[in-house]
Design a protein around this motif. Structure first.
Motif, PDB file in Angstrom:
ATOM      1  N   ARG A 188       0.816  -1.224   0.000  1.00 26.65           N
ATOM      2  CA  ARG A 188       0.000   0.000   0.000  1.00 26.65           C
ATOM      3  C   ARG A 188       0.845   1.268   0.000  1.00 26.65           C
ATOM      4  O   ARG A 188       0.419   2.285  -0.512  1.00 26.65           O
ATOM      5  CB  ARG A 188      -0.958  -0.005   1.210  1.00 26.65           C
ATOM      6  N   ASP A 240     -13.948  -4.726  -0.082  1.00 24.87           N
ATOM      7  CA  ASP A 240     -12.675  -4.002  -0.097  1.00 24.87           C
ATOM      8  C   ASP A 240     -11.541  -5.010  -0.211  1.00 24.87           C
ATOM      9  O   ASP A 240     -11.717  -6.185   0.126  1.00 24.87           O
ATOM     10  CB  ASP A 240     -12.531  -3.161   1.177  1.00 24.87           C
ATOM     11  N   ASP A 241     -10.389  -4.527  -0.694  1.00 22.93           N
ATOM     12  CA  ASP A 241      -9.282  -5.476  -0.856  1.00 22.93           C
ATOM     13  C   ASP A 241      -8.609  -5.813   0.473  1.00 22.93           C
ATOM     14  O   ASP A 241      -8.121  -6.934   0.648  1.00 22.93           O
ATOM     15  CB  ASP A 241      -8.255  -4.981  -1.899  1.00 22.93           C
ATOM     16  N   SER A 250      -7.678  -3.347   7.581  1.00 27.50           N
ATOM     17  CA  SER A 250      -6.565  -3.324   8.530  1.00 27.50           C
ATOM     18  C   SER A 250      -7.059  -2.766   9.862  1.00 27.50           C
ATOM     19  O   SER A 250      -7.409  -3.516  10.768  1.00 27.50           O
ATOM     20  CB  SER A 250      -5.446  -2.478   7.915  1.00 27.50           C
ATOM     21  N   SER A 251      -7.194  -1.451   9.968  1.00 30.39           N
ATOM     22  CA  SER A 251      -7.775  -0.900  11.204  1.00 30.39           C
ATOM     23  C   SER A 251      -9.286  -1.116  11.235  1.00 30.39           C
ATOM     24  O   SER A 251      -9.907  -1.004  12.288  1.00 30.39           O
ATOM     25  CB  SER A 251      -7.485   0.603  11.293  1.00 30.39           C
ATOM     26  N   THR A 267     -12.135   2.028   7.467  1.00 31.46           N
ATOM     27  CA  THR A 267     -12.783   2.256   6.165  1.00 31.46           C
ATOM     28  C   THR A 267     -14.143   1.563   6.114  1.00 31.46           C
ATOM     29  O   THR A 267     -15.151   2.172   5.733  1.00 31.46           O
ATOM     30  CB  THR A 267     -11.867   1.743   5.026  1.00 31.46           C
TER      31      THR A 267
HETATM   32  C1  R5P Z   1      -7.302   1.564   0.646  1.00 33.78           C
HETATM   33  O1  R5P Z   1      -7.260   2.123  -0.451  1.00 33.78           O
HETATM   34  C2  R5P Z   1      -7.637   0.127   0.775  1.00 33.78           C
HETATM   35  O2  R5P Z   1      -8.379  -0.322  -0.320  1.00 33.78           O
HETATM   36  C3  R5P Z   1      -8.392  -0.151   2.050  1.00 33.78           C
HETATM   37  O3  R5P Z   1      -9.633   0.525   2.008  1.00 33.78           O
HETATM   38  C4  R5P Z   1      -7.639   0.278   3.271  1.00 33.78           C
HETATM   39  O4  R5P Z   1      -6.316  -0.095   3.192  1.00 33.78           O
HETATM   40  C5  R5P Z   1      -8.298  -0.297   4.521  1.00 33.78           C
HETATM   41  O5  R5P Z   1      -7.584   0.097   5.648  1.00 33.78           O
HETATM   42  P1  R5P Z   1      -8.303   0.316   7.046  1.00 33.78           P
HETATM   43  O6  R5P Z   1      -9.027  -0.954   7.410  1.00 33.78           O
HETATM   44  O7  R5P Z   1      -7.151   0.611   7.992  1.00 33.78           O
HETATM   45  O8  R5P Z   1      -9.218   1.500   6.924  1.00 33.78           O
END
Ligand code: R5P
Length: 253
Positions: free
Chosen positions: A53, A173-174, A177-178, A181
């Protein structure tokens, strides 16, 4: 470490590189052992490829970890096969590494076709549009993508376009993580009067507290592909990888 390899054989190392700092060193050491044992070709199958990323310097002083990882793996392997490596701003996987970046869109669409519809498929950001469109189209479901702004590591803002008339939504979503999103997207859907919200991610990283954050935002079913072992795994990617490696299962009868 010792490997037992037949000289002249193609060695395929299968390793999902979540928890990368613990796994990268022995992965690199294994390739040296395989080369010394006479492997004719070395392929890494990493269903999840870490550090992809960070593909640019977002803030002064940061490394471009995507490039660092690619340089390291290119020195060790003839070919790398991975799934959804988050190359939003890197047009082609071949620009990074020899090998293949596979998409889980068809596997998710096959799962989605087996669910009760209609469901609006929701991608949290504009970068996900081609992926969301292809999986929703394959599942014959309506789709939208939001506009996402990341304000800080754990703060994002997502605006959704007008939604089609549906009572249910599936956020895709791909990576999670946290979980911020997906949680923010779920809250936006709840404000738009969507009654049932589920979510599917490819790579179930789920840092500490992520699942609770997503559940608190109203997501009922939270599922993932099996690129990282996790209790949410529901969509298998083995066939996708086997096909990419040229393996054809024997026909029954
Ligand atoms: C970002 O562009 C990716 O597609 C994911 O939406 C993002 O990495 C998710 O991260 P998190 O769960 O920390 O919001």
């Amino acid at each position: 470490m010792r490997v037992d390899a037949d000289p002249g054989h193609h060695a395929i190392l299968v390793r999902s590189l979540h928890e990368p700092n613990a796994k990268l060193v022995d992965t690199v050491l294994a390739t040296d052992a395989l080369r010394r044992a006479g492997a004719s070709q070395r392929t890494l199958v990493a269903p999840y490829l870490p550090y992809m990323r960070q593909d640019t310097v977002f803030h002064p002083g940061e490394p471009v970890s995507q490039r660092v990882m690619a340089d390291c793996l290119r020195r060790c392997f003839d070919r790398v096969v991975t799934i959804e490596p988050h190359l939003h701003r890197t047009p082609r996987f071949a620009d990074l590494l020899p090998g293949r970046a596979l998409t889980a869109a068809a596997a998710i669409a096959a799962w989605l076709r087996r669910q009760r519809g209609p469901v609006v498929v929701v991608g949290p950001d504009e970068e996900s549009q081609p992926w969301v469109r292809s999986l929703a189209t394959a599942a014959a479901m309506p789709w939208v993508v939001g506009r996402k702004q990341r304000l800080a590591d754990r703060r994002v803002r997502i605006e959704l376009p007008p939604l089609p008339a549906c009572r249910s939504a599936l956020i895709v979503d791909d990576i999670a993580s946290s979980g911020v999103t997906i949680a923010v997207a779920a809250r936006a859907l709840a404000r738009a009067n969507i009654g049932r919200i589920d979510a599917v991610v490819v790579h179930a990283i789920f840092a500490r507290g992520a699942e609770q954050r997503i559940r608190r935002a109203g997501v009922r079913r939270l599922l993932s592909c099996d690129t990282i072992p996790h209790h949410t795994n529901a969509i298998g990617c083995a066939e996708l990888i086997a096909t990419a490696l040229g393996y054809r299962p024997p026909r029954n009868g």
